[in-house]
Design an enzyme around this catalytic site. Structure first.
Site, PDB file in Angstrom:
ATOM      1  N   HIS A  65      27.772 -71.013 -41.371  1.00 16.33           N
ATOM      2  CA  HIS A  65      26.554 -71.812 -41.740  1.00 16.33           C
ATOM      3  C   HIS A  65      25.817 -71.095 -42.712  1.00 16.33           C
ATOM      4  O   HIS A  65      24.525 -70.926 -42.679  1.00 16.33           O
ATOM      5  CB  HIS A  65      25.605 -71.550 -40.551  1.00 16.33           C
ATOM      6  N   SER A 185      39.095 -80.398 -40.071  1.00 18.41           N
ATOM      7  CA  SER A 185      40.061 -81.864 -40.217  1.00 18.41           C
ATOM      8  C   SER A 185      39.501 -82.674 -41.305  1.00 18.41           C
ATOM      9  O   SER A 185      40.171 -83.165 -42.058  1.00 18.41           O
ATOM     10  CB  SER A 185      40.351 -82.228 -38.887  1.00 18.41           C
ATOM     11  N   ASP A 231      35.018 -75.661 -46.756  1.00 18.68           N
ATOM     12  CA  ASP A 231      36.292 -76.283 -46.204  1.00 18.68           C
ATOM     13  C   ASP A 231      36.964 -76.902 -47.604  1.00 18.68           C
ATOM     14  O   ASP A 231      38.281 -76.753 -47.440  1.00 18.68           O
ATOM     15  CB  ASP A 231      35.845 -77.389 -45.435  1.00 18.68           C
ATOM     16  N   SER A 280      33.177 -81.435 -30.773  1.00 12.38           N
ATOM     17  CA  SER A 280      31.721 -81.590 -31.397  1.00 12.38           C
ATOM     18  C   SER A 280      31.900 -82.433 -32.469  1.00 12.38           C
ATOM     19  O   SER A 280      32.650 -82.426 -33.713  1.00 12.38           O
ATOM     20  CB  SER A 280      31.487 -79.901 -31.754  1.00 12.38           C
TER      21      SER A 280
END
Ligand code: NG1
Length: 583
Positions: A65, A185, A231, A280
């Site tokens: 984060h 993903s 990512d 989540s």
């Protein structure tokens, strides 16, 4: 992206699996999956795919984060990936062809995911494309749409050229990255779908790797999460057996970091990923979790900056990294070196402590208190901080969030230092010791504690799993990815990997009833290094299925040579993996 050669390199295409996976075992394990995808595509759409796009998931070793606060992170791509087989299906001949794209038929090998069929519309040839994406629920097709939307509006906007109409596409997806598990993903899905639409519309060569990271970051925001960029960068710019130190400010830049190694398996570090099995869903919970944290860290930056007399325009929303740079008088566009950055972070953490009450201490500020602390009027505040993002909270915990971000940014640099020192000490050949592993593990444990207590992005299951992991012999263990569920990553010595996994199975209740195959799906070691494998070796050692793919690629190459620059339609594998980065 940075001005280094990495940013300007083209997106690579490869023609055989040995260019993607670095050892025979992996190629052997993966080839069945690739062949099955090709066969299934042919069964469903009546012809072979022309291309397969691949994008890997990632594990973040440390730096949670903080990407959206523009501090550097340390992820590594994993072997698990998303594959999309694609073939063009042509454009519509109807009179409306300039107003609607060719049809997209998207199917998923996993039967739980229903097929999606859609076309994009536009008012006329010069207007924006319209492709609604439902941000309130999680649908795999949204990620496909997000990739498509970005490609359409980047390459088929304000054009009236007959030939520039977007192609219809048939596509079939298969994925081995578990969703909602913090292994990215969603980014892998968006990167693979963006690559698919680029290649079918012959636009791949118009983008560099840097452009692709930026485009896929934008595309993913369309699904509803204001993600930071880690990512997409990890999925696009990754090297086998190395982590990436990805920095975002003043430019996106990736530096390959060799992970410590040891000739003794007792000190050879292996990162083991374990899924807590708590899913989540970032999109659905965004306004009370992920997006709320984005707003909290941005407002914390303003309040901290204001208290430190940093210049901030009323309409600006600078990040914590930008505030730090301004506070340290770093010239615009200049990169602050790692040592100066560490010193700056240590000083800013001290200031944050002394401003604890102004930042709402442990319980946080109400919306009124927040607006007051920002120094903006209520309308200005809403325009700058709340008009573009939906959040839902009674209290905003600026002190805790800022303290996490700054201390986590420092830990990333310390982790990087240990990796680099371990290689340098042994003159190029890393020689990790127990001390190396202990120091890395300590940073990982501190990171988890900070995520749990200050950033409040853990959950009881992640806390339990990390604590079980430490008890089972891990040097360190932490949640990885956004948190609130998903996976942990633990640092274990190579000697102990098997016994470590066995102990997790015994101690973490959801694993107890699992058989070996089920356990392998949820707990797995990231691949240790292995030499690259030559084509000849694959052909002589592989099973018939692999041979098929290898021969196919060899034929494709022969055709390439025979036809000069004219490449006949044949299978090309597009991969986001194995891209050169500057060191
Ligand atoms: P996950 O949920 O693991 O894909 C998310 C963000 C990252 C980063 C991490 C927390 C997306 C696509 N990714 O990762 O950019 O902020 O949380 O470190 O939203």
């Amino acid at each position: 992206m940075s001005n280094g050669t990495d940013a300007h390199a083209p997106i690579p295409t490869v023609t055989s699996l040995d260019e993607i996976y670095d050892n025979v075992e992996t190629i052997s394990a993966q080839s069945g999956r690739w062949n099955n995808l090709i066969d299934e595509f042919e069964k469903r759409f009546g012809r072979k795919p022309t291309h397969i796009a691949r994008a890997p998931g990632r594990v973040n070793l440390i730096g949670e984060h903080i990407d959206y606060a523009l501090f550097g992170v340390l992820p590594a791509a994993i072997e698990r990936d998303i594959l999309i087989a694609v073939a063009p299906s042509g454009t519509s001949d109807s009179a409306d062809a300039t107003k609607s794209s060719g049809p997209i038929q998207a199917q998923n090998l996993d039967e739980r995911f229903q097929p999606h069929e859609f076309t994009a519309e536009r008012h006329d040839e010069t207007s924006e494309w319209h492709l609604p994406i439902d941000k309130t629920k999680l649908a795999w097709g949204s990620y496909v749409k997000a990739g498509y939307f970005g490609v359409l509006n980047r390459f088929f906007h304000h054009t009236s050229k007959e030939l520039e109409r977007p192609q219809g596409v048939d596509l079939l997806v298969t994925g081995s990255v578990p969703s909602g598990a913090g292994l990215s993903s969603s980014a892998a899905m968006v990167v693979a779908s963006t690559l698919s639409f680029l290649v079918i519309n012959d636009k791949l060569h118009e983008l560099t790797k840097g452009n692709l990271v930026e485009l896929t970051m934008e595309n993913e925001k369309r699904v509803g999460v204001n993600s930071g960029g880690m990512d997409q960068a990890a999925s696009v710019i990754s090297m086998t057996n190395e982590a990436l130190h990805v920095t975002f400010h003043p430019n996106l830049h990736a530096e390959a970091i060799a992970l410590p190694k040891s000739s003794s398996p007792d000190f050879n570090p292996v990162f083991v990923i374990a899924n807590s099995l708590v899913v989540s869903d970032k999109v659905v919970s965004a306004k009370t979790q992920y997006n709320l944290r984005v707003v909290e860290t941005l407002v914390a930056a303003r309040v901290l900056g204001r208290s430190l007399h940093v210049q901030i325009g009323p309409e600006e929303k600078p990040t914590l990294k930008e505030i730090l740079d301004r506070w340290l008088n770093v010239q615009h566009g200049t990169v602050l070196g790692p040592d100066d950055l560490k010193d700056g972070l240590i000083r800013l953490i001290r200031e944050t402590e002394s401003l604890k009450d102004t930042l709402g201490a442990d319980d946080g500020l109400t919306l009124e208190g927040l607006i007051h602390a920002s120094g903006l009027g209520p309308r200005e505040f809403r325009d700058v901080y709340l008009s573009w993002i939906e959040v839902d909270a009674t209290h905003f915990k600026l002190y805790k969030r800022a303290k996490h971000v700054l201390s986590e940014a420092l830990r990333v640099l310390q982790f990087r230092d240990i990796c680099i020192a371990s290689t340098q000490a042994a003159e190029g050949e890393s020689n990790a010791s127990a001390d190396t592993l202990e120091r890395l593990g300590t940073l990982m444990n501190e990171s988890h504690l900070s995520c749990a207590e200050l950033f409040e992005c853990s959950c009881p299951e992640l806390d339990e799993l990390t604590s079980v992991a430490r008890g089972a012999g891990a040097y360190g263990s932490r949640l990885t990815g956004a948190g609130w569920g998903g996976c942990t990553v633990s640092l274990v010595s190579e000697t102990n990997v098997d016994s470590f996994i066995q102990k997790l199975k015994e101690a973490y209740t959801p694993y107890r009833a699992m058989d070996d195959d089920q356990l392998r799906e949820v707990v797995f070691a990231t691949k240790p290094g292995g030499g690259a494998c030559g084509e000849l070796v694959i052909q002589t050692q592989c099973s018939p299925v692999i041979e098929r793919l290898c021969l196919f690629s060899v034929q494709a190459r022969l055709r390439w040579h025979a036809a000069g620059a004219l490449y006949e339609p044949a299978l090309i594998v597009l991969t986001a993996l194995r891209i050169f980065v500057t060191t």
